[in-house]
Design a protein around this motif. Structure first.
Motif, PDB file in Angstrom:
ATOM      1  N   THR A 117       0.834  -1.211   0.000  1.00 15.38           N
ATOM      2  CA  THR A 117       0.000   0.000   0.000  1.00 15.38           C
ATOM      3  C   THR A 117       0.865   1.257   0.000  1.00 15.38           C
ATOM      4  O   THR A 117       0.491   2.256  -0.600  1.00 15.38           O
ATOM      5  CB  THR A 117      -0.968   0.040   1.192  1.00 15.38           C
ATOM      6  N   TRP A 118       2.026   1.195   0.661  1.00 11.88           N
ATOM      7  CA  TRP A 118       2.902   2.379   0.711  1.00 11.88           C
ATOM      8  C   TRP A 118       3.612   2.561  -0.614  1.00 11.88           C
ATOM      9  O   TRP A 118       3.826   3.698  -1.058  1.00 11.88           O
ATOM     10  CB  TRP A 118       3.869   2.268   1.886  1.00 11.88           C
ATOM     11  N   THR A 119       3.961   1.453  -1.273  1.00 12.50           N
ATOM     12  CA  THR A 119       4.543   1.542  -2.616  1.00 12.50           C
ATOM     13  C   THR A 119       3.514   2.121  -3.573  1.00 12.50           C
ATOM     14  O   THR A 119       3.830   3.008  -4.380  1.00 12.50           O
ATOM     15  CB  THR A 119       4.990   0.142  -3.093  1.00 12.50           C
ATOM     16  N   LEU A 120       2.288   1.650  -3.485  1.00 13.05           N
ATOM     17  CA  LEU A 120       1.212   2.160  -4.333  1.00 13.05           C
ATOM     18  C   LEU A 120       0.972   3.649  -4.090  1.00 13.05           C
ATOM     19  O   LEU A 120       0.766   4.418  -5.025  1.00 13.05           O
ATOM     20  CB  LEU A 120      -0.071   1.367  -4.090  1.00 13.05           C
ATOM     21  N   GLN A 121       1.036   4.065  -2.834  1.00 11.76           N
ATOM     22  CA  GLN A 121       0.833   5.478  -2.508  1.00 11.76           C
ATOM     23  C   GLN A 121       1.939   6.334  -3.141  1.00 11.76           C
ATOM     24  O   GLN A 121       1.658   7.389  -3.717  1.00 11.76           O
ATOM     25  CB  GLN A 121       0.817   5.675  -0.993  1.00 11.76           C
ATOM     26  N   LYS A 122       3.175   5.889  -3.054  1.00  9.61           N
ATOM     27  CA  LYS A 122       4.278   6.642  -3.670  1.00  9.61           C
ATOM     28  C   LYS A 122       4.124   6.690  -5.181  1.00  9.61           C
ATOM     29  O   LYS A 122       4.327   7.740  -5.798  1.00  9.61           O
ATOM     30  CB  LYS A 122       5.617   6.013  -3.277  1.00  9.61           C
ATOM     31  N   PHE A 123       3.759   5.547  -5.770  1.00  9.17           N
ATOM     32  CA  PHE A 123       3.539   5.491  -7.210  1.00  9.17           C
ATOM     33  C   PHE A 123       2.423   6.449  -7.618  1.00  9.17           C
ATOM     34  O   PHE A 123       2.545   7.185  -8.601  1.00  9.17           O
ATOM     35  CB  PHE A 123       3.215   4.045  -7.633  1.00  9.17           C
ATOM     36  N   ARG A 124       1.329   6.454  -6.851  1.00 12.31           N
ATOM     37  CA  ARG A 124       0.206   7.344  -7.147  1.00 12.31           C
ATOM     38  C   ARG A 124       0.655   8.801  -7.109  1.00 12.31           C
ATOM     39  O   ARG A 124       0.310   9.597  -7.988  1.00 12.31           O
ATOM     40  CB  ARG A 124      -0.934   7.143  -6.142  1.00 12.31           C
ATOM     41  N   ASN A 125       1.446   9.164  -6.103  1.00 17.38           N
ATOM     42  CA  ASN A 125       1.915  10.547  -6.008  1.00 17.38           C
ATOM     43  C   ASN A 125       2.779  10.934  -7.203  1.00 17.38           C
ATOM     44  O   ASN A 125       2.620  12.025  -7.759  1.00 17.38           O
ATOM     45  CB  ASN A 125       2.676  10.771  -4.704  1.00 17.38           C
ATOM     46  N   VAL A 126       3.676  10.046  -7.615  1.00 19.24           N
ATOM     47  CA  VAL A 126       4.523  10.331  -8.775  1.00 19.24           C
ATOM     48  C   VAL A 126       3.659  10.508 -10.021  1.00 19.24           C
ATOM     49  O   VAL A 126       3.836  11.464 -10.781  1.00 19.24           O
ATOM     50  CB  VAL A 126       5.570   9.206  -8.977  1.00 19.24           C
ATOM     51  N   VAL A 127       2.706   9.612 -10.209  1.00 19.09           N
ATOM     52  CA  VAL A 127       1.846   9.681 -11.391  1.00 19.09           C
ATOM     53  C   VAL A 127       0.980  10.936 -11.365  1.00 19.09           C
ATOM     54  O   VAL A 127       0.894  11.671 -12.354  1.00 19.09           O
ATOM     55  CB  VAL A 127       0.977   8.410 -11.525  1.00 19.09           C
ATOM     56  N   VAL A 128       0.339  11.202 -10.242  1.00 19.82           N
ATOM     57  CA  VAL A 128      -0.579  12.346 -10.169  1.00 19.82           C
ATOM     58  C   VAL A 128       0.179  13.662 -10.332  1.00 19.82           C
ATOM     59  O   VAL A 128      -0.204  14.510 -11.156  1.00 19.82           O
ATOM     60  CB  VAL A 128      -1.389  12.326  -8.855  1.00 19.82           C
ATOM     61  N   PHE A 129       1.242  13.853  -9.534  1.00 16.71           N
ATOM     62  CA  PHE A 129       1.997  15.102  -9.662  1.00 16.71           C
ATOM     63  C   PHE A 129       2.625  15.224 -11.052  1.00 16.71           C
ATOM     64  O   PHE A 129       2.565  16.288 -11.681  1.00 16.71           O
ATOM     65  CB  PHE A 129       3.095  15.195  -8.586  1.00 16.71           C
TER      66      PHE A 129
END
Length: 142
Positions: A117-129
């Protein structure tokens, strides 16, 4: 949630304190609403772009800026969670809540989630930003 309750018990605090005060550390199913809503808005914006509306670029800039700001608020909220929870506990004027070691409580709650879940959260932030910033650059200079 169980990890957070175990941490409260370790600290000598009643394990029902979180639920009594409306706090949850779980994925209860309502979390889909914001991403689904944002995806719907982005699809609508894509439709406006595909339709060739003259005001599409302005709409793109507004939506991409809101996505950047919104994700920034989420990241800030996560980064200041201990302070926010501490303030919320003090607002309750419950002496037991006021003595909770909030960073330890949050660490225990986070440990209850799978590591991915923490890897997914970091990935989401990179993608969104990244995608929102790229969208703004493309609209302004593309």
């Amino acid at each position: 949630m169980a990890s957070a309750q175990n941490e409260l018990a370790r600290q000598g605090v009643r394990t029902t304190a979180l639920s009594e005060n409306g706090m949850r550390f779980d994925a209860s199913g309502h979390e889909w609403a914001a991403p689904a809503g944002i995806a719907t808005v982005l699809l609508a914006v894509a439709g406006v772009n595909l339709a060739g509306a003259g005001w599409a670029a302005t709409l793109d800039l507004i939506v991409f800026a809101l996505v950047l700001i919104g994700n920034g608020v989420i990241v800030y909220s996560n980064a200041t969670a201990a302070k926010s929870v501490r303030v919320a506990f003090h607002r309750k004027s419950d002496p037991e809540l006021m003595r909770v070691d909030v960073p330890a409580l949050l660490k225990a709650a986070e440990a209850g989630f799978p590591g991915w879940t923490w890897t997914l959260q970091k990935f989401r932030n990179v993608v969104v930003f990244g995608a929102a910033a790229l969208g703004i650059v493309v609209v302004l200079f593309g």
